[in-house]
Scaffold this active site. Structure first.
Site, PDB file in Angstrom:
ATOM      1  N   LYS A 111       0.728  -6.757  -8.978  1.00 54.28           N
ATOM      2  CA  LYS A 111       2.140  -6.926  -8.923  1.00 54.28           C
ATOM      3  C   LYS A 111       2.228  -8.204 -10.104  1.00 54.28           C
ATOM      4  O   LYS A 111       3.090  -8.041 -10.917  1.00 54.28           O
ATOM      5  CB  LYS A 111       2.913  -7.506  -7.734  1.00 54.28           C
ATOM      6  CG  LYS A 111       3.052  -6.392  -6.704  1.00 54.28           C
ATOM      7  CD  LYS A 111       3.618  -6.937  -5.336  1.00 54.28           C
ATOM      8  CE  LYS A 111       3.989  -5.628  -4.883  1.00 54.28           C
ATOM      9  NZ  LYS A 111       4.282  -5.993  -3.122  1.00 54.28           N
ATOM     10  N   LYS A 193      -0.954   5.954  -5.351  1.00 51.84           N
ATOM     11  CA  LYS A 193      -0.271   6.481  -4.011  1.00 51.84           C
ATOM     12  C   LYS A 193       1.132   6.542  -4.031  1.00 51.84           C
ATOM     13  O   LYS A 193       1.723   6.175  -4.815  1.00 51.84           O
ATOM     14  CB  LYS A 193      -0.707   5.143  -3.027  1.00 51.84           C
ATOM     15  CG  LYS A 193      -0.276   3.881  -3.261  1.00 51.84           C
ATOM     16  CD  LYS A 193      -0.130   2.959  -2.167  1.00 51.84           C
ATOM     17  CE  LYS A 193       0.526   1.864  -2.589  1.00 51.84           C
ATOM     18  NZ  LYS A 193       0.606   0.593  -1.974  1.00 51.84           N
ATOM     19  N   LYS A 196       7.253   3.238  -2.410  1.00 51.37           N
ATOM     20  CA  LYS A 196       8.546   2.949  -2.582  1.00 51.37           C
ATOM     21  C   LYS A 196       8.922   2.347  -3.829  1.00 51.37           C
ATOM     22  O   LYS A 196       9.912   2.539  -4.302  1.00 51.37           O
ATOM     23  CB  LYS A 196       8.809   1.742  -1.459  1.00 51.37           C
ATOM     24  CG  LYS A 196       8.634   2.424  -0.018  1.00 51.37           C
ATOM     25  CD  LYS A 196       9.166   1.230   0.730  1.00 51.37           C
ATOM     26  CE  LYS A 196       8.799   1.406   2.294  1.00 51.37           C
ATOM     27  NZ  LYS A 196       8.723   0.197   2.875  1.00 51.37           N
TER      28      LYS A 196
END
Ligand code: AMP
Ligand code: TRP
Length: 330
Positions: A111, A193, A196
């Site tokens: 991130k 993966k 969301k």
């Protein structure tokens, strides 16, 4: 009875990976353990959120827990911000955590690399709040997907450090990561993966997607070279589709390979779409069948049950640390 704690963030579209990697196991385990399932809305604040949307998502995620089969008569479902002890313990754990160990977390590194404006302090401290969630309830087992493994190791380290420095207080939790389904991959890139936060809506199947969307997404899912339909590590896109099929039908890999012998990708994708649609139809009906009043009642009773335990743990922690308020001196 041993205890389970787990949670998910009320952000983005809850997807099949969340269900197969986490929720499904919560439902399986809830009768063997005293279980706490939390909607972790404070974690969601680590990214900018629209307040109205966050409030709505938080309720929606609680509904998804219920629709998946979490039984509020057996398990405790609650909202993280309803129990202020989570934030309180997180502060204390932040004071024993080290910046270097937080900087080593791969989710933080990923991130931080993406954030151009400078990464928020909340993202660095995110796993410490997660540790607080788990440790507050003296949790034995934490059922999560593979991506949370490192956060669980940090949780154990923080608990051990606290116990060593201030006396035996926290239980050391174990991760429960399923052998199959802990890492469902993106439909558009089998190296990533299903997430969301993925900007490409094609990459995941949301639990609230309608039948047509599901069929379209599966039809367009990337595949590997080769034609034979079988579980094959060297063909990750195919193996991912077969894994979803396997978990939703509960058939063995051998049965599945026999079933698809001589058939091609189009057949697999079509049948997988049928299976996913059939699985999600009753699920979505249950989501919409829960009234607002019933949901509020469940969340209120969850808040009460969770608060009782959280408060008792915080009393103990404060005593260990010499944090005695005027009202608690006796
Ligand atoms: P999150 O989407 O980060 O709120 O994750 C909620 C739960 O779903 C966590 O236990 C995750 O480990 C799990 N999870 C998220 N993505 C996947 C995935 N692609 N495959 C399996 N489990 C996942
Ligand atoms: N970090 C977890 C995720 O993104 C969510 C979470 C927060 C959690 N607190 C937790 C999971 C405590 C298990 C236990 O998936």
């Amino acid at each position: 009875m041993k205890r389970i704690f787990s949670g998910a963030q009320p952000t983005g579209g809850f997807h099949l990976g969340n269900y197969l990697g986490a929720l499904r196991n919560w439902v399986e385990l809830q009768r063997e353990y005293e279980s706490f399932f939390c909607v972790v809305n404070l974690h969601a604040l680590t990214n900018p959120q629209d307040p109205k949307e966050l409030a709505a998502k938080t309720r929606e995620v609680a509904r998804l827990y219920l629709a998946a089969g979490i039984d509020p008569e057996v398990s405790t479902i609650f909202i993280q911000s309803d129990v202020p002890e989570h934030a309180e313990l997180a502060w204390i754990l932040n004071c024993i955590a080290r910046v270097a160990e937080l900087e080593r977390m791969t989710q933080y590194k990923d991130k931080a690399a993406k954030q151009r404006e400078g990464v928020g302090a909340g993202i660095l401290n995110y796993p410490v709040l997660m540790a607080a969630d788990i440790l507050l309830y003296k949790t034995d087992l934490v059922p999560v997907g593979h991506d949370q493994k490192q956060h669980l190791e940090l949780t154990r380290d923080l608990a051990e450090r606290f116990n060593r420095d201030y006396g035996e207080t926290f239980r050391i939790p174990e991760a429960f990561i399923p052998k199959v389904g802990a890492r469902i991959m993106s439909l558009s890139n089998p190296q990533k993966k299903m997430a969301k936060s993925d900007e490409n809506p094609q990459s995941s199947i949301a639990l609230l997607d309608d039948a047509e969307t599901i069929r379209r997404k599966l039809k367009r899912a990337v595949t590997d070279s080769g034609t034979e339909i079988r579980f094959d590590e060297t063909r990750p896109a195919l193996t991912n589709l077969l894994t979803i099929y396997r978990l939703l039908t509960q058939r063995t890999p051998q049965e599945i390979e026999e079933h698809f012998a001589g058939k091609g990708y189009a057949q697999l994708k079509g049948e997988l779409a049928d299976v996913v649609v059939e699985f999600l139809r009753p699920f979505q009906e249950r989501v919409h069948g829960i009234s607002d009043e019933e949901l509020e009642r469940i969340l209120e009773s969850g808040r009460e049950r969770a608060s009782g335990i959280a408060r008792a743990t915080m009393e103990e922690v404060k005593n260990r640390l010499g944090l005695h308020g005027a009202h608690s001196r006796n």
